[in-house]
Design an enzyme around this catalytic site. Structure first.
Site, mmCIF file in Angstrom:
data_model
loop_
_atom_site.group_PDB
_atom_site.id
_atom_site.type_symbol
_atom_site.label_atom_id
_atom_site.label_comp_id
_atom_site.label_asym_id
_atom_site.label_seq_id
_atom_site.Cartn_x
_atom_site.Cartn_y
_atom_site.Cartn_z
ATOM 1 N N THR A 43 0.863 -1.183 0.000
ATOM 2 C CA THR A 43 0.000 0.000 0.000
ATOM 3 C C THR A 43 0.897 1.230 0.000
ATOM 4 O O THR A 43 1.591 1.501 0.985
ATOM 5 C CB THR A 43 -0.921 0.020 1.222
ATOM 6 O OG1 THR A 43 -1.767 -1.140 1.199
ATOM 7 C CG2 THR A 43 -1.796 1.266 1.224
ATOM 8 N N LYS B 290 -7.569 0.909 -2.704
ATOM 9 C CA LYS B 290 -7.105 0.565 -1.359
ATOM 10 C C LYS B 290 -7.331 1.730 -0.409
ATOM 11 O O LYS B 290 -7.656 1.530 0.772
ATOM 12 C CB LYS B 290 -5.630 0.169 -1.381
ATOM 13 C CG LYS B 290 -5.050 -0.222 -0.013
ATOM 14 C CD LYS B 290 -5.796 -1.413 0.607
ATOM 15 C CE LYS B 290 -5.279 -1.755 1.999
ATOM 16 N NZ LYS B 290 -3.952 -2.389 1.996
ATOM 17 N N LYS C 234 0.072 5.354 8.447
ATOM 18 C CA LYS C 234 0.754 5.565 7.168
ATOM 19 C C LYS C 234 -0.250 5.576 6.037
ATOM 20 O O LYS C 234 -0.238 6.461 5.168
ATOM 21 C CB LYS C 234 1.809 4.469 6.967
ATOM 22 C CG LYS C 234 2.651 4.609 5.692
ATOM 23 C CD LYS C 234 2.097 3.787 4.533
ATOM 24 C CE LYS C 234 2.260 2.292 4.785
ATOM 25 N NZ LYS C 234 1.822 1.488 3.588
#
Length: 289
Positions: free
Chosen positions: A97, A172, A240
């Protein structure tokens, strides 16, 4: 069966690479900590290499599942990066990701070198990786995706091309945005039940069968009530990911007020020493108030 390479043997990558080997593929792995790559090769009968470049030599497809933008750049185009030794026509599949920015950068670099590049972030957690039940959302050229999909299906419950390069990473982001709100909502519901003197397990048994039901509720409510957070997807990694979501929203004009708020709640969890706790630790934050 194909000659493959897998870069990054964390809690997700280790079992994913194992599924590829179990399916009969010729797999060479790389990990920043070589001892882990050696252990994987011993367990699964594959080979290991000491650099991404060596691991990628002769591979039809190179898969990666690393930490962040900088880690991905390093294994692709850094010193001893995979792009330098990949054969013309080989495909790089990124399960990390990362930001859409680094995806665009590496896609362009790959194409200039005659390589394919598919962004293919994953959802389903460690259990999904171990049980070959991952959801994989992909972006990239149709021809590259069509070649890579049968291999990815080795560890996927669902694998789908959403659109051109970057579409997988954008999808995502949607996934993480939805999860953030769901976990906070579940945490507040369990916190409210506790304050109201209700049996949390009984409450969930009832409401999970109605419109409130979700994967988070089904898989996390018991560990939340048991004050067990040493598992699953870590808060540090979620922050993150949410940072990527919020930065991208600034660029495309999306309004993410709940995501921004939950990101700050996760910051509180980090201050509690919970950076490596599971994301369901939002409940622990409420209990500590």
């Amino acid at each position: 069966m194909a000659k493959l390479s897998f870069l990054g043997l964390g809690v997700m990558g280790y079992p994913m690479a194992g599924h590829l080997a179990a399916a009969g593929h010729d797999v060479t792995v790389y990990n920043r900590t070589t001892a882990k790559a050696e252990a994987w090769a011993k367990e699964h009968g594959g080979a290991f290499a000491r650099t991404p470049a060596k691991a990628a030599e002769g591979a039809e497809m190179v898969f990666a599942c690393v930490g962040n933008d900088d880690d991905l750049r390093s294994v692709c185009i850094g010193e001893d990066g995979a792009f330098a030794t990949m054969d013309d026509g080989a495909i790089f599949v990124d399960h990390t990701t990362v930001s859409a920015k680094v995806t665009a950068e590496l896609y362009a670099t790959a194409k200039a070198k005659g390589l394919g590049f598919v962004d293919a972030p994953i959802s389903g957690g460690q259990a999904g990786a171990e049980n070959a039940q991952l959801s994989i959302m992909c972006g990239g050229d149709t021809s590259d995706y069509d070649r890579a999909e049968p291999v990815m299906n080795t560890y996927a419950k669902l694998c789908r091309r959403i659109g051109d390069s970057g579409a997988g990473q954008m999808t995502k982001m949607c996934n993480q945005i939805a999860i953030a709100g769901l976990v906070q909502g579940l945490s507040e519901a369990l916190h409210f039940a506790d304050k109201a003197g209700l049996d949390g397990r009984a409450v969930v048994e009832v409401i999970s069968q109605g419109a409130a039901g979700s994967w988070q509720m089904a898989n996390r409510f018991e560990t939340m009530l048991d004050d067990h957070f040493e598992h699953g997807f870590a808060v540090d990694w979620m922050r993150k990911d949410l940072g990527i979501c919020l930065d991208t929203a600034d660029e495309n004009g999306a309004s993410l007020p709940i995501t921004a708020l939950v990101d700050q709640f996760y910051k509180d969890v980090q201050k509690m020493g919970g950076g490596r706790w599971d994301t369901s630790s939002l409940f622990k934050r409420l209990q500590a108030l």
